[in-house]
Enzyme design. Structure first.
Site, mmCIF file in Angstrom:
data_model
loop_
_atom_site.group_PDB
_atom_site.id
_atom_site.type_symbol
_atom_site.label_atom_id
_atom_site.label_comp_id
_atom_site.label_asym_id
_atom_site.label_seq_id
_atom_site.Cartn_x
_atom_site.Cartn_y
_atom_site.Cartn_z
ATOM 1 N N SER A 37 0.874 -1.050 0.147
ATOM 2 C CA SER A 37 0.029 0.158 0.068
ATOM 3 C C SER A 37 0.744 1.027 0.007
ATOM 4 O O SER A 37 0.319 2.325 -0.323
ATOM 5 C CB SER A 37 -0.938 0.116 1.050
ATOM 6 O OG SER A 37 -1.908 -1.003 1.113
ATOM 7 N N GLU A 58 -9.925 6.197 17.311
ATOM 8 C CA GLU A 58 -9.589 4.888 17.773
ATOM 9 C C GLU A 58 -7.890 5.466 18.163
ATOM 10 O O GLU A 58 -7.324 6.252 17.186
ATOM 11 C CB GLU A 58 -9.721 3.866 16.786
ATOM 12 C CG GLU A 58 -11.086 3.356 16.897
ATOM 13 C CD GLU A 58 -11.436 2.684 17.955
ATOM 14 O OE1 GLU A 58 -10.713 2.385 18.834
ATOM 15 O OE2 GLU A 58 -12.788 2.511 18.272
ATOM 16 N N GLU A 89 -10.338 6.421 1.976
ATOM 17 C CA GLU A 89 -9.770 4.990 1.855
ATOM 18 C C GLU A 89 -10.648 4.091 2.727
ATOM 19 O O GLU A 89 -10.901 4.610 3.823
ATOM 20 C CB GLU A 89 -8.472 4.833 2.262
ATOM 21 C CG GLU A 89 -7.891 3.441 2.259
ATOM 22 C CD GLU A 89 -6.588 3.397 3.263
ATOM 23 O OE1 GLU A 89 -5.878 2.287 2.900
ATOM 24 O OE2 GLU A 89 -6.179 4.013 4.131
ATOM 25 N N ASP A 140 -8.449 -4.587 3.243
ATOM 26 C CA ASP A 140 -7.220 -5.302 3.173
ATOM 27 C C ASP A 140 -6.796 -5.927 4.667
ATOM 28 O O ASP A 140 -6.574 -7.203 4.361
ATOM 29 C CB ASP A 140 -6.270 -3.933 3.006
ATOM 30 C CG ASP A 140 -4.906 -4.450 3.026
ATOM 31 O OD1 ASP A 140 -4.217 -5.329 2.212
ATOM 32 O OD2 ASP A 140 -4.034 -4.261 4.160
ATOM 33 N N HIS A 163 -5.963 -9.902 5.059
ATOM 34 C CA HIS A 163 -4.616 -10.632 5.608
ATOM 35 C C HIS A 163 -5.084 -11.399 6.790
ATOM 36 O O HIS A 163 -4.212 -12.402 6.756
ATOM 37 C CB HIS A 163 -3.768 -9.213 6.188
ATOM 38 C CG HIS A 163 -3.203 -8.567 5.220
ATOM 39 N ND1 HIS A 163 -2.541 -9.348 4.366
ATOM 40 C CD2 HIS A 163 -3.035 -7.273 4.894
ATOM 41 C CE1 HIS A 163 -1.608 -8.261 3.519
ATOM 42 N NE2 HIS A 163 -2.141 -7.100 3.868
ATOM 43 N N HIS A 202 -0.530 -10.101 -0.420
ATOM 44 C CA HIS A 202 -1.443 -9.458 -1.673
ATOM 45 C C HIS A 202 -1.378 -10.337 -2.843
ATOM 46 O O HIS A 202 -0.604 -11.134 -3.026
ATOM 47 C CB HIS A 202 -0.720 -8.035 -1.946
ATOM 48 C CG HIS A 202 -0.857 -7.001 -0.613
ATOM 49 N ND1 HIS A 202 0.008 -6.087 -0.587
ATOM 50 C CD2 HIS A 202 -1.619 -7.205 0.350
ATOM 51 C CE1 HIS A 202 -0.302 -5.433 0.583
ATOM 52 N NE2 HIS A 202 -1.393 -5.999 1.054
#
Length: 552
Positions: free
Chosen positions: A157, A340, A384, A389, A393, A508
């Site tokens: 990324s 957060e 985004e 993603d 993962h 990825h």
């Protein structure tokens, strides 16, 4: 005598008293016949092999009593007329489509981190059915972007953010620098001649406003592509800079660049997560958790950001949803929101755990655009959906698909809010993932369910991964056998889907990603192109930067 024997006798004209002179001819004929028989067997066997292979490639599936289970057009879909009429309507729409060559006042780029084409298809089905497109799938123009880094076939990324935001490809793990900067090269990363500038900066230079909205930490790789220049994406705070042997007094970490860099202090809106990167681990306490942050320099960068503006500038920091919704766009010069200590919560966790002070992506986009719209010259906004993603993962497909649907909702909000006449919206991904949508599930099947049985008699799931932590849950390594998913509790949102290769974190994927565009000059985004071309096309449409412009 067998049929072959009788045939042979006739062919030879044989009898026990035949002349010796015929023996030579007889041997020739017998040899020819043997060759004929062998060829017949070989050809016959070959044809059977091909037939058997074809059956393996395309197995006959069980007949379904209900051909279409979920379609709103179940009856119509069984007719010829339905599909012909549907095709005719599509063709007519394409023929009537006119190219929009207006100058784009506003540009909004939506980035689904790790949103592979398989992810889009799975989200579409889960959201509304196979035939129901997600909001951005109805955009008029679609293209494909090649995502490799300068030094790696399969990207991350960081190098992709450099490509789709600054227009230059770089090396894996680096942000806002060209390929002369190698990962963790402290000195090269400081060389300003190797730095790239983002379309966010181009917009500011043109008198527009720029902003960031993300569900990750605001210092994470994708949003950092707007404002940061670093030789390593993990240098989000001073502590990580020191751990890699660099001097934090010389090498600015990404959080520090957000406060004091060239671009970030001029951003109008920054919304996401990541408070921990801005406060000290021993001196300060987080607003919500009471725990320390990750910094080791004693600094409270959020307070420094609040004080960094000129006299009279109204800077506002929020860390909970209620405060975000209460922000007055007309009385707020700059807004920083971090909800957060780390990444924003998954949407499913927000719902299931009653996290009422966690804003949705759509709510953040709505507030950000309200503020940016106060500039009559227009704006550039980067949005985004970053946790697609993260879920992949971990092989947690339920999270990934739900995050994609939330991402689509935010796009729908923006497209309805702004006219296609003056606002260009571009939707894409930075890279793919190893997630697979496979098997032969029937129409309307639960995408989180099974799609058939393997040769071992054990069901396999519609969604699986080439690698990742799900391997441990689904494979008995000692027995060398797959475990039966029917015996697992698959009801939880964090259920790990099967992976065929054990890895702590799924990788990825390297295939191209889709690009969807709507608004002025959106027809430029068709075809297949390098990922770094994307910001140049957006800049052309909005007359930004030093490259080609529609207004020239």
């Amino acid at each position: 005598m067998t049929k072959i024997g009788r045939t042979t006798s006739r062919l030879l004209g044989a009898n026990s008293n035949g002349p010796v002179c015929c023996n030579s001819n007889m041997r020739t004929i017998v040899s020819s016949l043997c060759i004929f028989l062998v060829l017949s067997v070989v050809v016959h066997g070959s044809l059977n092999d091909e037939y058997d292979s074809d059956k393996r490639y395309h197995p006959r599936l069980p007949d379904e009593d209900v051909p279409v289970k979920s379609s709103r057009n179940a009856e119509q879909e069984q007719t010829i007329e339905y599909w012909r009429n549907q095709a005719k309507a599509t063709v007519e729409k394409l023929v009537k489509r006119a190219e929009n060559t207006n100058i784009a006042k506003n540009v909004i780029m939506f980035l689904g981190d790790g949103m592979s084409i398989s992810t889009v298809a799975l989200a579409r089905i889960h959201a509304g059915g196979e035939e129901t497109p997600l909001s951005f799938e109805e955009f008029p123009y679609t293209g494909m972007a090649k995502t490799y880094c300068v030094d790696y076939q399969v990207s991350d990324s960081a190098c992709t953010a450099t490509a789709y935001l600054t227009g230059v490809k770089g090396n894996m793990d680096t942000i806002g620098v060209n390929a002369h900067v190698k990962v963790r090269d402290c000195e090269a990363g400081r060389n300003r001649s190797l730095h790239t500038t983002s379309i966010g900066q181009w917009a500011i230079d043109a008198g527009k406003d720029s902003g960031i909205v993300t569900t990750t930490r605001v210092t994470h790789a994708s949003p950092a592509g707007i404002y940061a220049h670093t030789a390593y994406r993990d240098w989000e705070d001073d502590n990580y800079v020191k751990e890699d042997g660099c001097d934090p007094d010389l090498v600015d970490d990404i959080a520090e660049q957000l406060v004091y860099g060239e671009t970030a202090p001029r951003l109008r809106v920054i919304l996401g997560g990541g408070r921990r990167e801005f406060i000290d681990r021993d001196v300060h306490e987080d607003y919500e958790t009471g725990k320390g942050g990750y910094r080791s320099d004693g600094r409270h960068l959020i307070n420094e950001w609040l004080r960094n503006g000129p006299v009279g500038e109204n800077r506002t920091f929020v860390w909970k949803r209620s405060d975000l919704l209460a922000v007055d766009p007309h009385r707020t010069d700059r807004l920083l929101g971090m909800f957060e200590p780390g990444h924003c919560a998954y949407n499913l966790d927000r719902i299931e755990n009653n996290l009422d002070e966690e804003p949705t992506l759509s709510e953040m986009v709505d507030k950000a655009t309200d503020i940016l719209s106060t500039n009559p010259e227009g704006f550039f906004l980067f949005v985004e959906g970053g946790r697609i993603d993260h879920a992949h993962h971990d092989n947690r497909a339920k999270y990934a698909i739900d995050e994609t649907i939330e991402f689509a909702k935010a796009i729908e909000l923006a497209r309805k809010k702004y006219s296609e006449e003056d606002t260009l919206i571009v939707v894409t991904s930075d890279h793919s993932h190893s997630v697979s949508f496979a098997g032969y599930p029937s129409r309307g099947n639960d995408i989180f369910g099974t799609a058939g049985n393997g040769r071992d008699g054990v069901p396999y799931m519609t969604i699986s991964y080439a690698n990742g932590p799900g391997y441990k849950k689904h494979v008995d390594a000692e027995a060398g056998a797959r475990l039966d998913v029917r015996q697992m509790d698959r009801s939880k949102s964090n259920f790990a889907f099967p992976a065929m290769l054990p890895k702590d974190s799924e990788t990825h994927g390297g295939e191209d990603v889709a690009v969807y565009a709507s608004g002025p000059w959106s027809h430029l985004f068709t075809g297949t192109y390098e990922q770094n071309v994307i910001p140049h096309m957006m800049a052309y449409a909005s007359c930004l930067g030093n490259g080609l412009k529609a207004c020239d």
